[in-house]
Design a protein around this motif. Sequence first.
Motif, PDB file in Angstrom:
ATOM      1  N   ASP A 103       0.751  -1.621   0.003  1.00  0.00           N
ATOM      2  CA  ASP A 103       0.318   0.241  -0.176  1.00  0.00           C
ATOM      3  C   ASP A 103       1.105   1.232   0.445  1.00  0.00           C
ATOM      4  N   LEU A 104       2.474   1.469   0.666  1.00  0.00           N
ATOM      5  CA  LEU A 104       2.667   2.418   1.035  1.00  0.00           C
ATOM      6  C   LEU A 104       3.816   2.482  -0.245  1.00  0.00           C
ATOM      7  N   LEU A 105       4.245   1.104  -1.401  1.00  0.00           N
ATOM      8  CA  LEU A 105       4.778   1.001  -2.388  1.00  0.00           C
ATOM      9  C   LEU A 105       3.541   2.132  -3.630  1.00  0.00           C
ATOM     10  N   LEU A 106       2.586   1.538  -3.296  1.00  0.00           N
ATOM     11  CA  LEU A 106       1.018   2.010  -4.761  1.00  0.00           C
ATOM     12  C   LEU A 106       1.047   3.622  -3.852  1.00  0.00           C
ATOM     13  N   SER A 107       1.037   4.136  -2.790  1.00  0.00           N
ATOM     14  CA  SER A 107       0.636   5.215  -2.645  1.00  0.00           C
ATOM     15  C   SER A 107       2.030   6.235  -2.919  1.00  0.00           C
ATOM     16  N   VAL A 108       2.827   5.579  -3.452  1.00  0.00           N
ATOM     17  CA  VAL A 108       4.509   6.383  -3.693  1.00  0.00           C
ATOM     18  C   VAL A 108       3.873   6.949  -5.000  1.00  0.00           C
ATOM     19  N   VAL A 109       4.298   5.058  -5.570  1.00  0.00           N
ATOM     20  CA  VAL A 109       5.057   5.420  -7.060  1.00  0.00           C
ATOM     21  C   VAL A 109       4.538   5.288  -7.399  1.00  0.00           C
ATOM     22  N   ASN A 110       3.918   5.121  -9.159  1.00  0.00           N
ATOM     23  CA  ASN A 110       3.073   4.610  -9.581  1.00  0.00           C
ATOM     24  C   ASN A 110       3.808   3.567 -10.718  1.00  0.00           C
ATOM     25  N   ILE A 111       3.258   2.515 -10.212  1.00  0.00           N
ATOM     26  CA  ILE A 111       3.397   1.202 -11.265  1.00  0.00           C
ATOM     27  C   ILE A 111       2.398   0.373 -11.952  1.00  0.00           C
ATOM     28  N   PRO A 112       1.736   0.361 -13.075  1.00  0.00           N
ATOM     29  CA  PRO A 112       0.954   0.228 -13.420  1.00  0.00           C
ATOM     30  C   PRO A 112       0.961  -1.233 -13.141  1.00  0.00           C
ATOM     31  N   PHE A 113       1.423  -2.160 -13.372  1.00  0.00           N
ATOM     32  CA  PHE A 113       1.179  -3.946 -12.546  1.00  0.00           C
ATOM     33  C   PHE A 113       0.225  -4.206 -11.516  1.00  0.00           C
ATOM     34  N   LEU A 114       1.175  -2.800 -10.294  1.00  0.00           N
ATOM     35  CA  LEU A 114       0.847  -3.076  -9.074  1.00  0.00           C
ATOM     36  C   LEU A 114      -0.718  -2.379  -9.115  1.00  0.00           C
ATOM     37  N   SER A 115      -1.148  -0.576  -9.433  1.00  0.00           N
ATOM     38  CA  SER A 115      -1.841  -0.221  -9.507  1.00  0.00           C
ATOM     39  C   SER A 115      -3.522  -1.130 -10.294  1.00  0.00           C
ATOM     40  N   ALA A 116      -2.586  -2.729 -10.591  1.00  0.00           N
ATOM     41  CA  ALA A 116      -3.977  -3.045 -11.294  1.00  0.00           C
ATOM     42  C   ALA A 116      -5.026  -3.466 -10.236  1.00  0.00           C
ATOM     43  N   ILE A 117      -3.922  -4.190  -8.953  1.00  0.00           N
ATOM     44  CA  ILE A 117      -4.553  -4.964  -7.933  1.00  0.00           C
ATOM     45  C   ILE A 117      -4.067  -4.112  -6.428  1.00  0.00           C
ATOM     46  N   SER A 118      -4.935  -3.395  -6.524  1.00  0.00           N
ATOM     47  CA  SER A 118      -4.678  -1.777  -5.418  1.00  0.00           C
ATOM     48  C   SER A 118      -5.301  -2.235  -4.746  1.00  0.00           C
ATOM     49  N   SER A 119      -6.635  -2.441  -4.848  1.00  0.00           N
ATOM     50  CA  SER A 119      -7.520  -2.360  -3.497  1.00  0.00           C
ATOM     51  C   SER A 119      -7.013  -3.864  -2.140  1.00  0.00           C
ATOM     52  N   SER A 120      -7.418  -2.693  -1.132  1.00  0.00           N
ATOM     53  CA  SER A 120      -6.855  -3.724  -0.324  1.00  0.00           C
ATOM     54  C   SER A 120      -7.152  -5.385   0.636  1.00  0.00           C
ATOM     55  N   ALA A 121      -8.230  -5.142  -0.293  1.00  0.00           N
ATOM     56  CA  ALA A 121      -8.710  -6.756  -0.409  1.00  0.00           C
ATOM     57  C   ALA A 121      -8.024  -7.401  -0.788  1.00  0.00           C
TER      58      ALA A 121
END
Length: 141
Positions: free
Chosen positions: A107-125
Motif C-alpha cells: 500500500d505504501l509503495l502504491l501510494s508513493v510510486v505509480n506502477i501499472p502492474f501494481l495499480s491493477a491490484i491496488s485494492s487492499s482486499a
Amino acid sequence: MATITEVQRLGIVLMGFGLFFLLFGVLLYFDSVLLAFGNILFLAGLLFLTGLTRTAQFFFQRQKFRGTLFFLGGVSLILCRWPIIGMIVESYGFLLLFRSFFPIALDLLLSVVNIPFLSAISSSASLQQLCGVSKETVKKC
C-alpha cells in the motif's frame, strides 16, 4: 518526528552491514562465512534497534512460532556451513514472520510510486488475498 538514540543508530548501521554481507554472500555463490557474518550482524542490529524485550516479543509470539523456528533454523544451518539449504529455510521463515507487513508495504509503495502492474491490484482486499493475511492481522500491526 521521533528522535533516534545512539544505540538505535548503531543498530541501523549493523543491520546495513548485515544486509551488505548477506548480499555479497549470495552473489559469491553462497559463501557460508559471509552469510553467517551477515546474519549475525543483522540480528545484532535488530536487537540494538528495537531492544531485547520488543525483539523477543515479536519473535516468540504464539502465531509466529513456526516462522521463528524456520528463520532461526536457517541461520543455524548457515552457521553449520550448509548455506544453500539454510538460505532456503531462512527465507521461508522470513516470509512467515513478516507476511502481515507485506500488504502495508505494498500500500505504501502504491501510494508513493505509480506502477501499472501494481495499480491493477491496488485494492487492499486483493492485497490481503495476495499475501494470504486477514484484516485482523493487518490491524494488529
